[in-house]
Design a protein around this motif. Structure first.
Motif, mmCIF file in Angstrom:
data_model
loop_
_atom_site.group_PDB
_atom_site.id
_atom_site.type_symbol
_atom_site.label_atom_id
_atom_site.label_comp_id
_atom_site.label_asym_id
_atom_site.label_seq_id
_atom_site.Cartn_x
_atom_site.Cartn_y
_atom_site.Cartn_z
ATOM 1 N N THR A 126 -6.219 -3.458 2.093
ATOM 2 C CA THR A 126 -5.983 -1.890 2.079
ATOM 3 C C THR A 126 -6.502 -1.013 3.116
ATOM 4 O OG1 THR A 126 -5.824 0.356 0.731
ATOM 5 C CG2 THR A 126 -7.640 -1.129 0.197
ATOM 6 N N SER A 171 -1.971 -3.919 6.096
ATOM 7 C CA SER A 171 -1.928 -3.106 5.009
ATOM 8 C C SER A 171 -0.835 -3.487 3.772
ATOM 9 C CB SER A 171 -1.594 -1.699 5.119
ATOM 10 O OG SER A 171 -2.814 -1.271 5.796
ATOM 11 N N ASN A 184 0.894 -1.185 0.123
ATOM 12 C CA ASN A 184 0.048 -0.071 0.200
ATOM 13 C C ASN A 184 0.818 1.389 0.002
ATOM 14 O OD1 ASN A 184 -2.842 -1.347 2.059
ATOM 15 N ND2 ASN A 184 -2.632 -1.020 -0.368
#
Length: 336
Positions: free
Chosen positions: A304, A288, A177
């Motif tokens: 995410t 993440s 991410n």
């Protein structure tokens, strides 16, 4: 008076003719004796032929008996197959679907650590720890002002947070991410075998919160994850999320696809992400950038965000992942 000439007769006398007739000519005698000799030879060899025939018949009989006594294999039925499968299930421990999926994806999962200068840590911490009642990015598992400086870099740099990444190309190309590495002064990744390597950001796709990393060093037996199209993904399909929640891991959590084509708006309301996968496998800060995989161990999304109406930043059952099609595009890979 003239005496008549005497001539020797060419014919034998009758007595001689009779005697000659009584004795056969030599050739005729030989011809008559040949069949007799053949007959005698045949009669002398016939016992050998007889015994050979008996031996042959005995061998054929033995072969026939052995074939007739050999058990004929019984044709397998579905009942036999079911019984064998049931016996195997009773006597063997078979790994679960989740265990097999984790075993396949685990070599491709990396720990991503972001470092910032100590002087910037206090400025970054409030942003990373933003609370509120809106959906929010998971964010990395945060470091603290007392965190130990990275041994590979300047002592002024400290660990700011921990996230997850997944290797998608075996040359060390990693997806994670954007918010995991955003604002970091440098990034370090740790592979499944413990190898640590600096990594640089080589690409971003801000609209989908994605970043592409390139590791400086990679394991000799680097294994890239297999990506799979979400075209046939359906609500109810089992999925597995793998990552480093709160820096612990790699950890796995199982669940199902809760929905497709979901939307997510950032806490500040400045960015909206669409076409997201909603899932219920547990995800927390540190997850993440980690892969969301099917029971075949194939990546269908990049974890995410979570939806949490409290400031706790913990999982309440609703997580979001960017479809792998978007992620592949961010890395410059062809679409499925």
């Amino acid at each position: 008076m003239r005496r008549p000439a005497l001539y020797s007769s060419s014919r034998p006398a009758p007595a001689q003719q009779a005697s000659a007739a009584a004795q056969p000519a030599p050739d005729a005698a030989a011809a008559a004796a040949a069949p007799e000799r053949r007959k005698r030879r045949f009669s002398l060899s016939s016992p050998a032929l007889l015994w050979a025939a008996i031996a042959l018949l005995s061998a054929l009989l033995a072969v026939s008996l052995s074939l007739s006594m050999r058990p004929v294999p019984r044709k397998l039925t579905q009942k036999d197959i079911n019984a064998a499968v049931l016996k195997t299930l009773e006597t063997q421990t078979i790994p679960s679907e989740y265990a097999k999926a984790y075993d396949k994806i685990q070599p491709s999962v990396v720990r991503v650590v972001s470092y910032v200068k100590r002087s910037r840590l206090k400025e970054s911490a409030p942003r990373l720890g933003h609370g509120g009642s809106k959906p929010k990015p998971l964010g990395p598992a945060q470091g603290s002002a007392n965190a130990t400086a990275s041994p590979d870099d300047d002592e002024d740099e400290v660990e700011a947070g921990v996230g997850t990444g997944v290797v998608i190309v075996d040359k060390g190309v990693i997806l994670t991410n954007l918010h995991v590495v955003s604002g970091a002064d440098h990034v370090k990744v740790t592979f499944f075998d413990g190898l640590e390597s600096p990594a640089s950001v080589t690409g971003v796709q801000a609209e989908n919160d994605l970043a592409v990393l390139q590791a400086s060093k990679i394991p000799d037996d680097m294994i890239a994850a297999t990506m799979r199209s979400t075209g046939d993904l359906q609500p109810g399909d089992k999925v597995l999320a793998v990552g480093f929640p709160f820096g612990i891991g790699p950890s796995a959590s199982g669940g199902i696809v809760s929905g497709l084509k979901r939307s997510f708006r950032s806490p500040e309301g400045k960015q909206e992400m669409t076409n997201l996968i909603q899932f219920d496998a547990a995800a927390n800060p540190g997850n993440s950038g980690g892969p969301l995989v099917t029971m075949d161990g194939e990546v269908v999304g990049i974890v995410t965000a979570i939806l949490n109406p409290t400031p706790a930043r913990t999982f309440l059952g609703i997580g979001f992942a960017v479809p792998i099609e978007n992620a592949a595009t961010a890395a410059g890979l062809p679409p499925f």
